[in-house]
Design a protein around this motif. Structure first.
Motif, PDB file in Angstrom:
ATOM      1  N   UNK A  64      61.268 -59.823  23.912  1.00  0.00           N
ATOM      2  CA  UNK A  64      61.747 -59.073  25.079  1.00  0.00           C
ATOM      3  C   UNK A  64      62.318 -57.720  24.667  1.00  0.00           C
ATOM      4  N   UNK A  65      63.027 -57.685  23.543  1.00  0.00           N
ATOM      5  CA  UNK A  65      63.576 -56.420  23.037  1.00  0.00           C
ATOM      6  C   UNK A  65      62.443 -55.520  22.554  1.00  0.00           C
ATOM      7  N   UNK A  66      61.510 -56.098  21.810  1.00  0.00           N
ATOM      8  CA  UNK A  66      60.396 -55.317  21.259  1.00  0.00           C
ATOM      9  C   UNK A  66      59.582 -54.644  22.358  1.00  0.00           C
ATOM     10  N   UNK A  67      59.465 -55.284  23.491  1.00  0.00           N
ATOM     11  CA  UNK A  67      58.686 -54.723  24.590  1.00  0.00           C
ATOM     12  C   UNK A  67      59.327 -53.484  25.199  1.00  0.00           C
ATOM     13  N   UNK A  68      60.575 -53.219  24.845  1.00  0.00           N
ATOM     14  CA  UNK A  68      61.241 -52.010  25.313  1.00  0.00           C
ATOM     15  C   UNK A  68      61.304 -50.928  24.240  1.00  0.00           C
ATOM     16  N   UNK A  69      60.667 -51.171  23.098  1.00  0.00           N
ATOM     17  CA  UNK A  69      60.725 -50.234  21.983  1.00  0.00           C
ATOM     18  C   UNK A  69      59.364 -49.611  21.711  1.00  0.00           C
ATOM     19  N   UNK A  70      59.412 -48.505  20.990  1.00  0.00           N
ATOM     20  CA  UNK A  70      58.200 -47.879  20.482  1.00  0.00           C
ATOM     21  C   UNK A  70      58.501 -47.338  19.094  1.00  0.00           C
ATOM     22  N   UNK A  71      57.480 -47.263  18.252  1.00  0.00           N
ATOM     23  CA  UNK A  71      57.664 -46.778  16.885  1.00  0.00           C
ATOM     24  C   UNK A  71      58.336 -45.414  16.906  1.00  0.00           C
ATOM     25  N   UNK A  72      59.408 -45.205  16.077  1.00  0.00           N
ATOM     26  CA  UNK A  72      59.878 -46.033  14.972  1.00  0.00           C
ATOM     27  C   UNK A  72      60.922 -47.090  15.358  1.00  0.00           C
ATOM     28  N   UNK A  73      61.145 -47.325  16.639  1.00  0.00           N
ATOM     29  CA  UNK A  73      62.056 -48.380  17.036  1.00  0.00           C
ATOM     30  C   UNK A  73      61.550 -49.737  16.565  1.00  0.00           C
ATOM     31  N   UNK A  74      62.477 -50.624  16.247  1.00  0.00           N
ATOM     32  CA  UNK A  74      62.080 -51.940  15.750  1.00  0.00           C
ATOM     33  C   UNK A  74      63.180 -52.951  16.027  1.00  0.00           C
ATOM     34  N   UNK A  75      62.801 -54.222  16.032  1.00  0.00           N
ATOM     35  CA  UNK A  75      63.763 -55.308  16.143  1.00  0.00           C
ATOM     36  C   UNK A  75      63.474 -56.310  15.032  1.00  0.00           C
ATOM     37  N   UNK A  76      64.520 -56.704  14.347  1.00  0.00           N
ATOM     38  CA  UNK A  76      64.423 -57.747  13.322  1.00  0.00           C
ATOM     39  C   UNK A  76      64.893 -59.053  13.942  1.00  0.00           C
ATOM     40  N   UNK A  77      64.050 -60.071  13.872  1.00  0.00           N
ATOM     41  CA  UNK A  77      64.443 -61.402  14.295  1.00  0.00           C
ATOM     42  C   UNK A  77      64.803 -62.232  13.077  1.00  0.00           C
ATOM     43  N   UNK A  78      66.027 -62.732  13.018  1.00  0.00           N
ATOM     44  CA  UNK A  78      66.498 -63.483  11.850  1.00  0.00           C
ATOM     45  C   UNK A  78      66.861 -64.900  12.261  1.00  0.00           C
ATOM     46  N   UNK A  79      66.421 -65.868  11.476  1.00  0.00           N
ATOM     47  CA  UNK A  79      66.752 -67.260  11.738  1.00  0.00           C
ATOM     48  C   UNK A  79      66.798 -68.019  10.416  1.00  0.00           C
TER      49      UNK A  79
END
Length: 240
Positions: A64-79
Motif C-alpha cells: 500500500x505504501x509502495x503504490x504511493x511512491x515513485x523512484x527514487x522513493x522506496x519502502x523497506x518491509x522488515x520481518x
C-alpha cells in the motif's frame, strides 16, 4: 528470556504464514483492510519518500505504501519470519511494485539502519508481539528523520460497557475456535488472542509514544475500539 520469547514467536509466525492472510480476513471479518485504508488516508507521504514497514508480514501495508511512491522513493518491509517474507515477495511481484520495495529479514528491536534514515515508519499488528515494546519504539525514533512520522496500527480493547464483554467473548472463545476450524492451529490462535487481550490500552500506547520522545501523538479508534491507529512525529530538534 527475551531471546527465547522472540524465538518462540518467530516459530509461531513461521507456522501460520500459509494461512495468515485468510485468517486475518476471517477473524477481523474483513475489517482490517478498512482500518489500514483509513489509516493510510491520514499519512502525508511524498512520492520520493523513504519508508520502513516493520513486522511487515505478508506485505499488505508495504505494498500500500509502495503504490504511493515513485523512484527514487522506496519502502523497506522488515520481518523476522522468513516464510512471511516469502509470501510478501510473491505479493509484491503480483502488485508490480518491486521497483519500490525491498524486503529484509530482521529484528524490529535491533534495526540494521543508520539514524535519521526514514521519512515514515509503520508497524501493523506487530508491536504487541515484541517482548520489549519500548525498546522497539526507541529504535523507530532513532531511524526516523527529524520531522518523520511513526504510524502504528494495532488491535486494541473496547472500553464501552456493552461492547467490552462481547469483544472478550469473541477473542477468548471464537478466535481460537476459528484457528482450529479453518487452519487447524488452535494453540497458535490462542496465543494471538492472548496478546490482543493483554496489549496496552490505546491511552497507554499513546503514553509509550510520548516516553519514546514522539510529539503530536494522537490516535484513531476503529470498530468501537477493537483496533486503533496511533500517530507520532519525531521533533525536528530531536536527538538521534
Amino acid at each position: 528470556m527475551a531471546n527465547q520469547y522472540l524465538h518462540n514467536v518467530r516459530g509461531l509466525f513461521d507456522t501460520i504464514a500459509p494461512n495468515y492472510d485468510r485468517m486475518n480476513n476471517i477473524i477481523s471479518l474483513g475489517t482490517h483492510r478498512h482500518w489500514r485504508t483509513q489509516t493510510m488516508r491520514q499519512i502525508q507521504l511524498a512520492p520520493t519518500a523513504h519508508a520502513l514497514d516493520l513486522c511487515c508480514g505478508t506485505g499488505d501495508w508495504t505494498i500500500a505504501i509502495a503504490q504511493r511512491l515513485q523512484v527514487p522513493g522506496e519502502v523497506i518491509g522488515l520481518d523476522f519470519s522468513l516464510p512471511m517474507l516469502t509470501y510478501a515477495e510473491q505479493k509484491v511481484r503480483a502488485a508490480h511494485v518491486q521497483d519500490q520495495v525491498w524486503l529484509r529479514h530482521g529484528n524490529a528491536m535491533r534495526l540494521p539502519f543508520k539514524p535519521n534514515t526514514f521519512d515514515l515508519v509503520t508497524i501493523g499488528f506487530g508491536l504487541r508481539n515484541l517482548p520489549d515494546k519500548q525498546r522497539a519504539l526507541a529504535e523507530i525514533y532513532r531511524v526516523l528523520k527529524p520531522g518523520g512520522q511513526l504510524v502504528c496500527l494495532e488491535t486494541s480493547q473496547p472500553d464501552q460497557a456493552l461492547i467490552k464483554p462481547v469483544w472478550q467473548w469473541y477473542f477468548t472463545k471464537v478466535v481460537p475456535w476459528f484457528g482450529r476450524l479453518f487452519a487447524h492451529q488452535y494453540q497458535e490462535y490462542s496465543y494471538l488472542q492472548e496478546t490482543t487481550r493483554h496489549f496496552a490500552s490505546y491511552q497507554q500506547l499513546a503514553d509509550m509514544f510520548k516516553t519514546a520522545g514522539f510529539q503530536a501523538v494522537h490516535y484513531q479508534r476503529f470498530n468501537f475500539g477493537a483496533a486503533a491507529a496511533h500517530f507520532g512525529t519525531k521533533p525536528t530538534g530531536g536527538v538521534s
